[in-house]
Design a protein around this motif. Structure first.
Motif, short mmCIF file in Angstrom:
data_model
loop_
_atom_site.label_atom_id
_atom_site.label_comp_id
_atom_site.label_asym_id
_atom_site.label_seq_id
_atom_site.Cartn_x
_atom_site.Cartn_y
_atom_site.Cartn_z
N VAL A 57 0.84 -1.21 0.00
CA VAL A 57 0.00 0.00 0.00
C VAL A 57 0.87 1.26 0.00
O VAL A 57 0.62 2.23 -0.74
N LYS A 60 3.29 1.15 -3.57
CA LYS A 60 2.71 1.11 -4.91
C LYS A 60 1.37 1.80 -5.01
O LYS A 60 1.12 2.55 -5.94
N TRP A 61 0.48 1.46 -4.04
CA TRP A 61 -0.87 1.98 -4.22
C TRP A 61 -0.90 3.51 -4.13
O TRP A 61 -1.66 4.16 -4.86
N LYS A 62 -0.09 4.07 -3.28
CA LYS A 62 -0.08 5.52 -3.17
C LYS A 62 0.64 6.17 -4.36
O LYS A 62 0.33 7.28 -4.76
N ILE A 65 -1.64 4.85 -8.46
CA ILE A 65 -3.07 4.62 -8.24
C ILE A 65 -3.68 3.85 -9.40
O ILE A 65 -4.55 3.00 -9.21
N GLU A 66 -3.19 4.17 -10.62
CA GLU A 66 -3.76 3.55 -11.80
C GLU A 66 -3.44 2.05 -11.87
O GLU A 66 -4.06 1.30 -12.64
N ASP A 67 -2.42 1.64 -11.10
CA ASP A 67 -2.02 0.23 -11.19
C ASP A 67 -2.55 -0.59 -10.00
O ASP A 67 -1.94 -1.54 -9.55
N ARG A 68 -3.72 -0.16 -9.47
CA ARG A 68 -4.30 -0.87 -8.33
C ARG A 68 -4.59 -2.35 -8.66
O ARG A 68 -4.45 -3.22 -7.81
N LYS A 69 -5.03 -2.56 -9.90
CA LYS A 69 -5.36 -3.93 -10.27
C LYS A 69 -4.12 -4.83 -10.21
O LYS A 69 -4.17 -5.95 -9.70
N ALA A 71 -1.50 -4.26 -8.44
CA ALA A 71 -1.13 -4.39 -7.03
C ALA A 71 -1.98 -5.46 -6.34
O ALA A 71 -1.50 -6.23 -5.50
N LYS A 72 -3.27 -5.48 -6.71
CA LYS A 72 -4.17 -6.47 -6.14
C LYS A 72 -3.75 -7.88 -6.52
O LYS A 72 -3.74 -8.80 -5.70
#
Length: 348
Positions: A57, A60-62, A65-69, A71-72
């Protein structure tokens, strides 16, 4: 144990009960160890998963943001890997606990077995000490009777002399001389009893403090028990149907295995100077020691009654119970199943 042919012997059931108790105790200890181990594993990987998630989180997530998928997906991959490692460690922990459980079960079994054997040895020592006490008391009683008999003999001898019953002996030697042949004959006759006494004394039987071999037990039986008609039927020279030789407890139980309640046999004991009465009851077997170290026969620690012969003891308990708690009556004798009989060495 019932009376069916497939019933297990008492020793086997005892062994199985001890093993089951050891296994249950080891299983209980293993379950407690596993609960502790499982808690440690769960906490370890829960913390690791939380840390990894926080890192993702934060990094990467911060930032992306566009690559949340993506990251998931990466999170799920990491979680899958962590679950796999957790499962492997669980299996490894379970195997370790299982091995510890087996080792602990063996330790507990040996400990319980040693305790049982120690208890049996203690019982044997108590039985022997009880017989030794009775034997000493019987020896003292015999010595007292012998002293009284000697005193009585002396009194009777003095009375006989005073009444002149030996006057003829003095007349025999008055005015009479022995020739050489008579002297030789007299000397030979007087020496003969001494030689006989010396020869007899060299083979006198002295009972040891306790039976330590089959040969000693056989000698004891021949020297002390046959003259007292131990093992014989009353008023006949036939061996009683219930009498057996030097056989073990296990052999006695095998003979009684398929018999009805109240069936019994008497065997020569290897523990004490006496016998063991083996008895078939509904739920198994009982064994009573019979003390024969004195001038009587009686049960050790069970029945205080004394009997002049072994047959008297058996006949008495055909009508009277041995113990009030068990209500044992001697109903049916258990005979021989071997040829020659197992008592043959005692009468050879």
């Amino acid at each position: 144990m019932g009376e069916a042919p497939g019933d297990k012997p008492y020793e086997q059931i005892s062994e199985e009960l001890i093993a089951e108790r050891a296994r249950q105790q080891a299983q209980k200890e293993a379950e407690e160890l596993w609960r502790q181990k499982e808690a440690e594993i769960t906490k370890k990987f829960r913390d690791a998963m939380a840390q990894e998630k926080a890192r993702i989180v934060a990094e990467k997530w911060k930032i992306e943001i566009e690559d949340r998928k993506a990251a998931k997906l990466e999170e799920e991959k990491i979680q899958e890997e962590l679950k796999k490692r957790e499962e492997e460690e669980r299996q490894k922990g379970e195997e370790q606990i299982r091995q510890q459980e087996e080792i602990r079960a063996k330790e507990l079994y040996l400990r319980l077995k040693q305790a049982q054997q120690h208890s049996q040895h203690s019982d044997d020592d108590q039985e022997w000490e009880e017989q030794l006490r009775r034997s000493k008391a019987a020896d003292e009683e015999r010595s007292h009777k012998a002293r009284r008999a000697r005193d009585e003999y002396r009194r009777q001898s003095l009375r006989a002399i005073q009444k002149g019953r030996v006057a003829g002996l003095s007349n025999l030697f008055q005015g009479t001389s022995l020739n050489n042949d008579q002297e030789i004959k007299l000397n030979n006759n007087s020496a003969s009893p001494l030689l006989s006494l010396s020869a007899a004394s060299s083979n006198i039987w002295e009972r040891p403090s306790r039976p330590f071999s089959r040969d000693v037990i056989i000698r004891w039986f021949k020297e002390e028990q046959i003259p007292r008609r131990a093992g014989f039927e009353r008023n006949t020279n036939r061996i009683a149907q219930w009498f057996h030789g030097i056989i073990s407890r296990q052999e006695a139980e095998e003979l009684l295995m398929n018999k009805s309640e109240g069936t019994f046999l008497v065997r020569v004991s290897e523990k004490i100077w006496g016998y063991a009465l083996s008895y078939r009851q509904q739920s198994g077997f009982k064994h009573f020691l019979v003390d024969a170290s004195g001038d009587f026969y009686s049960f050790l620690g069970v029945d205080p009654n004394r009997h002049a012969t072994l047959t008297d003891l058996i006949d008495f308990h055909k009508e009277e119970i041995i113990t009030s708690s068990g209500g044992e009556l001697l109903l049916e004798p258990c005979g021989q199943q071997k040829n020659p009989p197992d008592y043959s060495p005692l009468f050879e």
